[in-house]
Design an enzyme around this catalytic site. Structure first.
Site, mmCIF file in Angstrom:
data_model
loop_
_atom_site.group_PDB
_atom_site.id
_atom_site.type_symbol
_atom_site.label_atom_id
_atom_site.label_comp_id
_atom_site.label_asym_id
_atom_site.label_seq_id
_atom_site.Cartn_x
_atom_site.Cartn_y
_atom_site.Cartn_z
ATOM 1 N N HIS A 1 0.860 -1.322 -0.014
ATOM 2 C CA HIS A 1 0.127 -0.024 0.053
ATOM 3 C C HIS A 1 0.960 1.225 0.118
ATOM 4 O O HIS A 1 2.032 1.057 0.529
ATOM 5 C CB HIS A 1 -0.678 0.013 1.280
ATOM 6 C CG HIS A 1 -1.889 -0.939 1.269
ATOM 7 N ND1 HIS A 1 -3.080 -0.947 1.952
ATOM 8 C CD2 HIS A 1 -2.136 -2.289 0.682
ATOM 9 C CE1 HIS A 1 -3.717 -2.130 1.834
ATOM 10 N NE2 HIS A 1 -3.362 -2.772 0.875
ATOM 11 N N GLU B 1 0.829 3.931 1.723
ATOM 12 C CA GLU B 1 1.222 4.122 3.174
ATOM 13 C C GLU B 1 2.301 3.434 3.765
ATOM 14 O O GLU B 1 3.422 3.923 4.174
ATOM 15 C CB GLU B 1 0.052 3.990 4.076
ATOM 16 C CG GLU B 1 -1.030 4.780 4.002
ATOM 17 C CD GLU B 1 -2.319 4.072 3.190
ATOM 18 O OE1 GLU B 1 -3.244 4.360 3.309
ATOM 19 O OE2 GLU B 1 -1.738 3.305 2.287
ATOM 20 N N CYS C 1 -6.308 1.754 5.919
ATOM 21 C CA CYS C 1 -7.065 0.375 6.368
ATOM 22 C C CYS C 1 -6.354 0.321 7.668
ATOM 23 O O CYS C 1 -5.238 0.959 8.315
ATOM 24 C CB CYS C 1 -6.681 -0.677 5.062
ATOM 25 S SG CYS C 1 -4.912 -1.223 5.312
ATOM 26 N N CYS D 1 -2.496 -0.328 7.586
ATOM 27 C CA CYS D 1 -1.665 0.782 7.435
ATOM 28 C C CYS D 1 -1.723 1.662 8.864
ATOM 29 O O CYS D 1 -0.815 2.180 9.321
ATOM 30 C CB CYS D 1 -1.946 1.532 6.228
ATOM 31 S SG CYS D 1 -1.761 0.780 4.624
#
Length: 151
Positions: free
Chosen positions: A54, A56, A84, A87
């Site tokens: 991701h 992040e 999410c 993260c």
């Protein structure tokens, strides 16, 4: 502060557009230290065949490498969608100070929508969270991507 937040979210949107062009879910983010961008990333899940890639997570690694430290105490993240649980958990572990996000994520958001990992009082670090920064621009990019995928 709103002007700075908008400018930095524009930088995150640039990253999200890169993901869009690569047929990745268009999420982008930047990490700042003393109002200076020290890392920028976009989703690379498809490219790397890695569910943890991701934006992040990649940006956290870049930021800690830049600072040569495992903590991001005086840093802020600007991300186009609410982080999410993975993260948000990583951001708590990294001790980041602030999260600014664009669009809410009603299916997986962990900064207030579904869960609130970022500000959970039972955890040893609490992050200041502000959502809705350039929300329409961030949400529209995601909607466009998923509309394109359904065709």
């Amino acid at each position: 502060m709103a002007i700075i937040s908008n400018l930095l979210m524009q930088e995150a949107l640039k990253e999200a557009r890169k993901a869009f062009e690569k047929d990745e879910v268009p999420v982008g983010c930047v990490v700042t230290y003393k109002n200076r961008v020290i890392s920028r990333a976009h989703n690379q899940v498809e490219l790397l065949k890695d569910p943890t890639a991701h934006a992040e997570m990649i940006a956290i690694t870049q930021a800690t490498n830049f600072l040569q430290a495992k903590w991001l105490y005086d840093c802020s993240m600007y991300v186009t969608i609410e982080p999410c649980s993975m993260c948000a958990g990583a951001l708590v572990l990294a001790r980041i100070k602030n999260i600014y996000f664009g669009a809410k994520d009603p299916k997986a958001g962990a900064c207030g929508s579904i869960l609130n990992i970022a500000s959970n009082k039972k955890l040893n670090h609490h992050i200041k969270v502000k959502g809705g920064v350039l929300e329409k621009d961030c949400a529209d990019l995601l909607k466009e991507f998923f509309k394109k995928k359904r065709r």
